[in-house]
Design a protein around this motif. Structure first.
Motif, PDB file in Angstrom:
ATOM      1  N   GLU A  69      -4.842  21.478  17.274  1.00 21.16           N
ATOM      2  CA  GLU A  69      -4.136  22.685  16.817  1.00 21.16           C
ATOM      3  C   GLU A  69      -2.649  22.376  16.630  1.00 21.16           C
ATOM      4  OE1 GLU A  69      -3.368  26.291  15.367  1.00 21.16           O
ATOM      5  OE2 GLU A  69      -5.370  25.506  15.770  1.00 21.16           O
ATOM      6  N   SER A  70      -2.061  21.651  17.555  1.00 21.22           N
ATOM      7  CA  SER A  70      -0.645  21.275  17.450  1.00 21.22           C
ATOM      8  C   SER A  70      -0.411  20.406  16.228  1.00 21.22           C
ATOM      9  CB  SER A  70      -0.191  20.527  18.706  1.00 21.22           C
ATOM     10  OG  SER A  70      -0.282  21.341  19.827  1.00 21.22           O
ATOM     11  N   HIS A  71      -1.362  19.523  15.950  1.00 27.42           N
ATOM     12  CA  HIS A  71      -1.268  18.649  14.782  1.00 27.42           C
ATOM     13  C   HIS A  71      -1.186  19.494  13.503  1.00 27.42           C
ATOM     14  CE1 HIS A  71      -1.854  14.665  12.962  1.00 27.42           C
ATOM     15  NE2 HIS A  71      -2.553  15.283  12.038  1.00 27.42           N
ATOM     16  N   LYS A  72      -2.012  20.526  13.418  1.00 30.22           N
ATOM     17  CA  LYS A  72      -1.988  21.422  12.255  1.00 30.22           C
ATOM     18  C   LYS A  72      -0.646  22.134  12.150  1.00 30.22           C
ATOM     19  CE  LYS A  72      -6.942  22.352  12.387  1.00 30.22           C
ATOM     20  NZ  LYS A  72      -7.958  23.371  12.702  1.00 30.22           N
ATOM     21  N   GLU A  73      -0.123  22.589  13.285  1.00 28.55           N
ATOM     22  CA  GLU A  73       1.165  23.289  13.292  1.00 28.55           C
ATOM     23  C   GLU A  73       2.284  22.361  12.843  1.00 28.55           C
ATOM     24  OE1 GLU A  73       1.808  25.084  17.110  1.00 28.55           O
ATOM     25  OE2 GLU A  73      -0.043  26.246  16.990  1.00 28.55           O
ATOM     26  N   ILE A  74       2.243  21.118  13.300  1.00 28.14           N
ATOM     27  CA  ILE A  74       3.270  20.149  12.915  1.00 28.14           C
ATOM     28  C   ILE A  74       3.210  19.895  11.414  1.00 28.14           C
ATOM     29  CG2 ILE A  74       3.943  17.715  13.131  1.00 28.14           C
ATOM     30  CD1 ILE A  74       3.135  17.997  16.133  1.00 28.14           C
ATOM     31  N   MET A  75       1.987  19.819  10.880  1.00 22.52           N
ATOM     32  CA  MET A  75       1.803  19.618   9.446  1.00 22.52           C
ATOM     33  C   MET A  75       2.451  20.739   8.646  1.00 22.52           C
ATOM     34  SD  MET A  75      -1.827  17.999   8.173  1.00 22.52           S
ATOM     35  CE  MET A  75      -2.620  19.521   7.855  1.00 22.52           C
ATOM     36  N   GLU A  76       2.411  21.945   9.177  1.00 17.50           N
ATOM     37  CA  GLU A  76       3.005  23.088   8.483  1.00 17.50           C
ATOM     38  C   GLU A  76       4.527  23.055   8.509  1.00 17.50           C
ATOM     39  OE1 GLU A  76       1.314  26.529  10.342  1.00 17.50           O
ATOM     40  OE2 GLU A  76      -0.709  26.072   9.629  1.00 17.50           O
ATOM     41  N   VAL A  77       5.107  22.417   9.517  1.00 16.35           N
ATOM     42  CA  VAL A  77       6.560  22.387   9.681  1.00 16.35           C
ATOM     43  C   VAL A  77       7.199  21.263   8.873  1.00 16.35           C
ATOM     44  CG1 VAL A  77       8.417  21.984  11.354  1.00 16.35           C
ATOM     45  CG2 VAL A  77       6.484  23.465  11.955  1.00 16.35           C
ATOM     46  N   ASP A  81       6.466  13.931   3.190  1.00 18.13           N
ATOM     47  CA  ASP A  81       7.047  12.635   3.545  1.00 18.13           C
ATOM     48  C   ASP A  81       7.297  12.527   5.046  1.00 18.13           C
ATOM     49  OD1 ASP A  81       7.037  11.747   0.926  1.00 18.13           O
ATOM     50  OD2 ASP A  81       9.141  12.290   0.547  1.00 18.13           O
ATOM     51  N   GLN A  82       7.844  13.586   5.626  1.00 16.70           N
ATOM     52  CA  GLN A  82       8.092  13.587   7.064  1.00 16.70           C
ATOM     53  C   GLN A  82       6.787  13.456   7.843  1.00 16.70           C
ATOM     54  OE1 GLN A  82      10.144  17.338   7.161  1.00 16.70           O
ATOM     55  NE2 GLN A  82      12.108  16.349   7.623  1.00 16.70           N
ATOM     56  N   PHE A  83       5.772  14.159   7.399  1.00 14.56           N
ATOM     57  CA  PHE A  83       4.496  14.097   8.093  1.00 14.56           C
ATOM     58  C   PHE A  83       3.901  12.691   8.014  1.00 14.56           C
ATOM     59  CE2 PHE A  83      -0.101  14.675   8.531  1.00 14.56           C
ATOM     60  CZ  PHE A  83      -0.129  15.308   9.767  1.00 14.56           C
ATOM     61  N   ALA A  84       4.010  12.049   6.865  1.00 15.37           N
ATOM     62  CA  ALA A  84       3.510  10.681   6.711  1.00 15.37           C
ATOM     63  C   ALA A  84       4.249   9.738   7.666  1.00 15.37           C
ATOM     64  CB  ALA A  84       3.665  10.214   5.270  1.00 15.37           C
ATOM     65  N   LYS A  85       5.566   9.901   7.769  1.00 17.50           N
ATOM     66  CA  LYS A  85       6.349   9.083   8.697  1.00 17.50           C
ATOM     67  C   LYS A  85       5.949   9.372  10.136  1.00 17.50           C
ATOM     68  CE  LYS A  85      10.409   8.591   5.742  1.00 17.50           C
ATOM     69  NZ  LYS A  85      11.827   8.934   5.562  1.00 17.50           N
ATOM     70  N   TRP A  86       5.743  10.649  10.446  1.00 18.99           N
ATOM     71  CA  TRP A  86       5.344  11.059  11.792  1.00 18.99           C
ATOM     72  C   TRP A  86       4.011  10.404  12.162  1.00 18.99           C
ATOM     73  CZ3 TRP A  86       1.317  14.282  13.639  1.00 18.99           C
ATOM     74  CH2 TRP A  86       1.447  14.687  14.968  1.00 18.99           C
ATOM     75  N   GLU A  87       3.065  10.425  11.231  1.00 21.44           N
ATOM     76  CA  GLU A  87       1.770   9.796  11.490  1.00 21.44           C
ATOM     77  C   GLU A  87       1.919   8.286  11.668  1.00 21.44           C
ATOM     78  OE1 GLU A  87      -0.808  11.272   8.308  1.00 21.44           O
ATOM     79  OE2 GLU A  87      -1.877  12.368   9.892  1.00 21.44           O
ATOM     80  N   SER A  88       2.784   7.675  10.881  1.00 22.55           N
ATOM     81  CA  SER A  88       3.025   6.237  11.000  1.00 22.55           C
ATOM     82  C   SER A  88       3.611   5.898  12.372  1.00 22.55           C
ATOM     83  CB  SER A  88       3.960   5.776   9.890  1.00 22.55           C
ATOM     84  OG  SER A  88       4.260   4.419  10.029  1.00 22.55           O
TER      85      SER A  88
END
Length: 106
Positions: A69-77, A81-88
């Motif tokens: 659930e937190s992962h989904k919320e982070i994706m929304e924020v 590009d930021q999300f791709a970096k975050w996942e990396s």
């Protein structure tokens, strides 16, 4: 929410998540080794070990759900590009943890 997320992810990383054969005290992976170490340090009976493992597995599933659930919320924020970096970054952290664990097993 951020502190809760960090705490839950940290707990998830350290909880045993696999069922083990209690009869011969042999487990697989880091989760099993942690449970085995706790079993020895706490002098658990086989029944206690089984019950503890069951409790921790249930807790792990709950934490995993919160993590998703937190992962989904982070994706929304974050932007794409930021999300791709975050996942990396998270992937690299996971690889580092696995490497440290493997090095400790040698």
């Amino acid at each position: 929410m951020h502190n809760k997320y960090i705490l839950l992810v940290s707990l998830l990383m350290g909880l045993p998540t696999v069922l083990a054969d209690n009869s011969d005290n042999v487990y697989s992976g880091w989760q099993g080794q942690r449970l085995n170490r706790l079993s020895i340090e706490l002098s658990l009976t086989p029944e206690q070990k089984y019950k503890l493992e069951s409790i921790l597995n249930e807790q792990s599933e709950e934490i995993r759900a919160v993590h998703e659930e937190s992962h989904k919320e982070i994706m929304e924020v974050l932007s794409a590009d930021q999300f791709a970096k975050w996942e990396s970054i998270n992937k690299q952290r996971k690889e580092n943890r696995v490497k440290r664990w493997n090095d400790e097993q040698k």
